[in-house]
Each structure stands twice: as C-alpha cells, then as structure tokens.
Design a protein around this motif. Structure first.
Motif, short mmCIF file in Angstrom:
data_model
loop_
_atom_site.label_atom_id
_atom_site.label_comp_id
_atom_site.label_asym_id
_atom_site.label_seq_id
_atom_site.Cartn_x
_atom_site.Cartn_y
_atom_site.Cartn_z
N ILE A 117 -23.47 -57.91 90.15
CA ILE A 117 -24.32 -59.09 89.96
C ILE A 117 -24.03 -59.74 88.61
CG2 ILE A 117 -26.70 -59.91 89.71
CD1 ILE A 117 -27.55 -57.69 91.63
N SER A 118 -23.77 -58.91 87.59
CA SER A 118 -23.52 -59.43 86.24
C SER A 118 -22.30 -60.33 86.17
CB SER A 118 -23.36 -58.27 85.25
OG SER A 118 -24.56 -57.56 85.08
N ILE A 119 -21.31 -60.05 86.98
CA ILE A 119 -20.11 -60.91 86.99
C ILE A 119 -20.49 -62.33 87.38
CG2 ILE A 119 -17.92 -61.34 88.17
CD1 ILE A 119 -17.58 -58.30 88.38
N PHE A 120 -21.32 -62.46 88.39
CA PHE A 120 -21.72 -63.78 88.86
C PHE A 120 -22.70 -64.46 87.89
CE2 PHE A 120 -20.37 -61.51 92.66
CZ PHE A 120 -19.52 -62.43 93.25
N THR A 121 -23.61 -63.68 87.32
CA THR A 121 -24.53 -64.28 86.36
C THR A 121 -23.79 -64.70 85.09
OG1 THR A 121 -25.14 -62.07 85.52
CG2 THR A 121 -26.54 -63.05 87.22
N LEU A 122 -22.77 -63.95 84.71
CA LEU A 122 -21.97 -64.32 83.55
C LEU A 122 -21.28 -65.66 83.78
CD1 LEU A 122 -20.64 -63.74 80.80
CD2 LEU A 122 -18.93 -62.36 82.02
N ILE A 123 -20.69 -65.82 84.95
CA ILE A 123 -20.03 -67.10 85.30
C ILE A 123 -21.06 -68.22 85.31
CG2 ILE A 123 -18.82 -68.34 87.13
CD1 ILE A 123 -17.59 -65.64 87.96
N LEU A 124 -22.24 -67.96 85.90
CA LEU A 124 -23.30 -68.96 85.94
C LEU A 124 -23.71 -69.38 84.54
CD1 LEU A 124 -25.53 -70.58 87.40
CD2 LEU A 124 -26.95 -68.51 87.33
N GLY A 125 -23.88 -68.41 83.64
CA GLY A 125 -24.28 -68.70 82.27
C GLY A 125 -23.25 -69.54 81.53
N ILE A 126 -21.98 -69.21 81.72
CA ILE A 126 -20.90 -69.95 81.05
C ILE A 126 -20.86 -71.40 81.55
CG2 ILE A 126 -18.39 -70.15 80.80
CD1 ILE A 126 -18.29 -67.07 80.86
N VAL A 127 -21.00 -71.56 82.86
CA VAL A 127 -21.01 -72.91 83.43
C VAL A 127 -22.21 -73.70 82.92
CG1 VAL A 127 -21.28 -74.23 85.57
CG2 VAL A 127 -19.74 -72.26 85.51
N PHE A 156 -23.87 -73.29 80.19
CA PHE A 156 -23.75 -73.56 78.76
C PHE A 156 -22.80 -74.73 78.48
CE2 PHE A 156 -22.14 -72.92 74.44
CZ PHE A 156 -23.31 -72.67 73.74
N ASN A 157 -21.78 -74.89 79.32
CA ASN A 157 -20.73 -75.88 79.05
C ASN A 157 -20.80 -77.15 79.89
OD1 ASN A 157 -18.65 -74.56 77.08
ND2 ASN A 157 -19.16 -72.95 78.53
N ILE A 158 -21.50 -77.11 81.01
CA ILE A 158 -21.40 -78.22 81.95
C ILE A 158 -22.01 -79.51 81.42
CG2 ILE A 158 -23.59 -77.87 83.16
CD1 ILE A 158 -22.00 -78.33 85.79
N ARG A 159 -22.94 -79.40 80.47
CA ARG A 159 -23.60 -80.59 79.97
C ARG A 159 -23.05 -81.04 78.62
NH1 ARG A 159 -26.63 -76.94 80.75
NH2 ARG A 159 -27.43 -76.86 78.61
N LYS A 160 -21.91 -80.51 78.24
CA LYS A 160 -21.32 -80.92 76.97
C LYS A 160 -20.97 -82.40 76.99
CE LYS A 160 -21.28 -76.94 74.86
NZ LYS A 160 -22.11 -76.70 73.67
N PRO A 161 -21.31 -83.15 75.96
CA PRO A 161 -21.00 -84.57 75.96
C PRO A 161 -19.52 -84.82 75.89
CG PRO A 161 -21.76 -83.87 73.80
CD PRO A 161 -21.96 -82.71 74.73
N LYS A 162 -19.10 -85.87 76.54
CA LYS A 162 -17.69 -86.24 76.48
C LYS A 162 -17.34 -86.79 75.11
CE LYS A 162 -17.34 -87.28 81.40
NZ LYS A 162 -17.01 -88.30 82.43
N VAL A 163 -16.19 -86.41 74.61
CA VAL A 163 -15.77 -86.88 73.30
C VAL A 163 -15.14 -88.26 73.45
CG1 VAL A 163 -14.27 -86.42 71.34
CG2 VAL A 163 -15.35 -84.51 72.55
N SER A 164 -15.60 -89.19 72.66
CA SER A 164 -15.05 -90.53 72.69
C SER A 164 -14.37 -90.82 71.36
CB SER A 164 -16.15 -91.57 72.94
OG SER A 164 -17.11 -91.51 71.92
N PHE A 165 -13.28 -91.55 71.43
CA PHE A 165 -12.52 -91.91 70.23
C PHE A 165 -12.60 -93.41 70.01
CE2 PHE A 165 -10.70 -88.05 71.97
CZ PHE A 165 -10.57 -87.25 70.85
N ASN A 166 -13.09 -93.79 68.85
CA ASN A 166 -13.20 -95.21 68.52
C ASN A 166 -12.03 -95.64 67.66
OD1 ASN A 166 -15.74 -95.40 69.80
ND2 ASN A 166 -16.74 -94.53 67.98
N ASN A 167 -11.47 -96.77 68.00
CA ASN A 167 -10.35 -97.30 67.18
C ASN A 167 -10.89 -97.95 65.94
OD1 ASN A 167 -8.45 -96.49 69.08
ND2 ASN A 167 -8.74 -98.35 70.32
#
Length: 253
Positions: free
Chosen positions: A230-240, A242-253
């Motif tokens: 079960i921990s394998i799947f919960t670990l994957i769930l936690g990683i997703v 934690f990272n899925i809502r990371k803001p996209k990086v934008s580069f301004n000229n």
C-alpha cells in the motif's frame, strides 16, 4: 510489555486501549489549538468532523484487517470475536480521510486546506498508538543481536525470551518526529495540500523501512507486506499531490 496497566473497580485497564485514547485526545487538543488560530473554521464543525473521522477510521481499520486476514478468518472465524483488536492502520487512515473529504464537500470547505490543518494530529495519535502496541506486545520485530533489542515474556503476541527489534518504538519515535516536522513546515508559506502531501510521502517511506524489521505475522503481497504494498501507491500519490499544482515558470523578456 504491560497489557494491563492497572485495575479500576476490579476491572482491568488495558495499556493498548489507554494509549489509543490518549493519542486521540492529544490529536484533538492539537487540532483545537490550530483551529483557534484559523478563523476560517468553526470549532464545533471541526469537532463533529473529528468524531465522524474517528468512527470511520475505526471501521476502515477493521475492514482492511478482515480483507488482509480473510484466509485466516475463514479457517478460524473466532478471530472476529475480539472487536477490540485486529486493525490495520492504513485502513484507518483511508477510512478517516474519506469521511473528511465528504464532510468538506458538505461544508463547502477547501479540501486540501482542511487536510493541511488536520494532518499533524494524525502522526501524533499514531505515535501514542504505537506505545500501546509496545505495551500489548503486538507489531513486534524480528530477532536481533543489537543492544537496542527488547525481550517480551509471556506475551500473547510476541515470542517469549527472544531478543527482537523494538519496532513499536521505532514507529513511535518516527511518528513524533513527523509531527514536529509537519508543524514546522506548515508555518511556511506553501501551496495548499503540500503539508498533507508531505505526510503521505514521509509516512509511506518510513512505513516501508520499519516493515523490514517487523517479525509478526501479517498480510503479504508477494515479497512485500500488505503495508509496504500500500505504501508504494501512497508514496506515488503523495509525490503527485506535492508536485501537480506547481506553478508554471514564465520567462519575461
């Protein structure tokens, strides 16, 4: 090991149940102190949600125990007679989480924000629960020659006179340290759900490691214990999470 702490009015007070009760009380007190600092929530609503989550957690832990021990229960149905024992912690976590999710939907609360608020209380309750396991002699470890090993005598669970890993102590220390870390992390300005996600990630890793030292009979999936699987799947769930809502990086000229 001290299955019975003392007697009150000629009735035994069991160490396992007492530590579970202390863990729940400590978790509620911590949650209450955090709610008072957060004006978005009503204390009565949080209290009601907590009671529902506790009941759902008990039911979930029992259900997963029945599922993982189905073969043994079919051979010996009397295993179900002792309603006070036979729980799987992951079932309790999942059962409680599901009830909290639906309660949040009913109250129109931000689900991830609510989980962030609640989650430090979970390992606090777990830490006391593992002390209860130590007193009862369950969830014991494999034999070891290390000086940190402990010996149980006349335990209904652990083998008597054998030097074994104190896995209950490992788990309890890990849970209490996790509480401290989550409280520290939650004070930082993080995205909603990150504290919850870190609990899932860290607990999953810790559980996989501690299970390597467990020696008690429990469910298995191939070479893994049920909890490791079960921990394998919960670990994957936690990683997703934690990272899925990371803001996209934008580069301004």
């Amino acid at each position: 090991m001290r299955p019975v702490l003392f007697e009150l009015f000629s009735r035994p007070i069991y160490g396992y149940g007492t530590m579970i009760a202390i863990g729940i009380l400590a978790a509620l007190l911590l949650l209450s102190s955090r709610v008072k600092k957060n004006s978005k929530y009503n204390e009565d609503d949080i209290y009601n949600m907590s009671l529902i989550a506790i009941a759902s957690g008990i039911a979930g832990g029992k259900l997963l125990y029945i599922i993982t021990e189905m073969r043994n229960i079919i051979e010996d149905p009397s295993l179900l007679k002792d309603v006070g024992s036979g729980f799987v912690i992951y079932g309790s976590i999942i059962g409680g989480a599901i009830s909290i999710f639906f309660y949040c939907k009913r109250k129109k609360w931000d689900t991830l924000d609510t989980f962030d608020l609640i989650i430090p209380s979970i390992p606090l309750a777990q830490g006391f629960g593992r002390i209860g396991c130590l007193l009862a002699g369950c969830c014991y470890g494999r034999p070891t020659d290390l000086p940190i090993g402990i010996v149980f005598n006349n335990s209904p669970f652990a083998p008597s006179g054998v030097h074994i890993h104190p896995t209950q102590i490992y788990s309890s220390i890990f849970d209490f340290l996790l509480v401290i870390f989550l409280l520290w992390y939650d004070k930082r300005k993080n995205k909603k759900g990150n504290t919850f996600a870190l609990y899932i990630i860290i607990y999953s890793i810790g559980r996989i490691i501690v299970e390597m030292f467990r020696g008690d009979p429990r469910g298995t999936v191939s070479i893994l214990s049920t909890s490791q699987f079960i921990s394998i799947f919960t670990l994957i769930l936690g990683i997703v999470l934690f990272n899925i809502r990371k803001p996209k990086v934008s580069f301004n000229n």
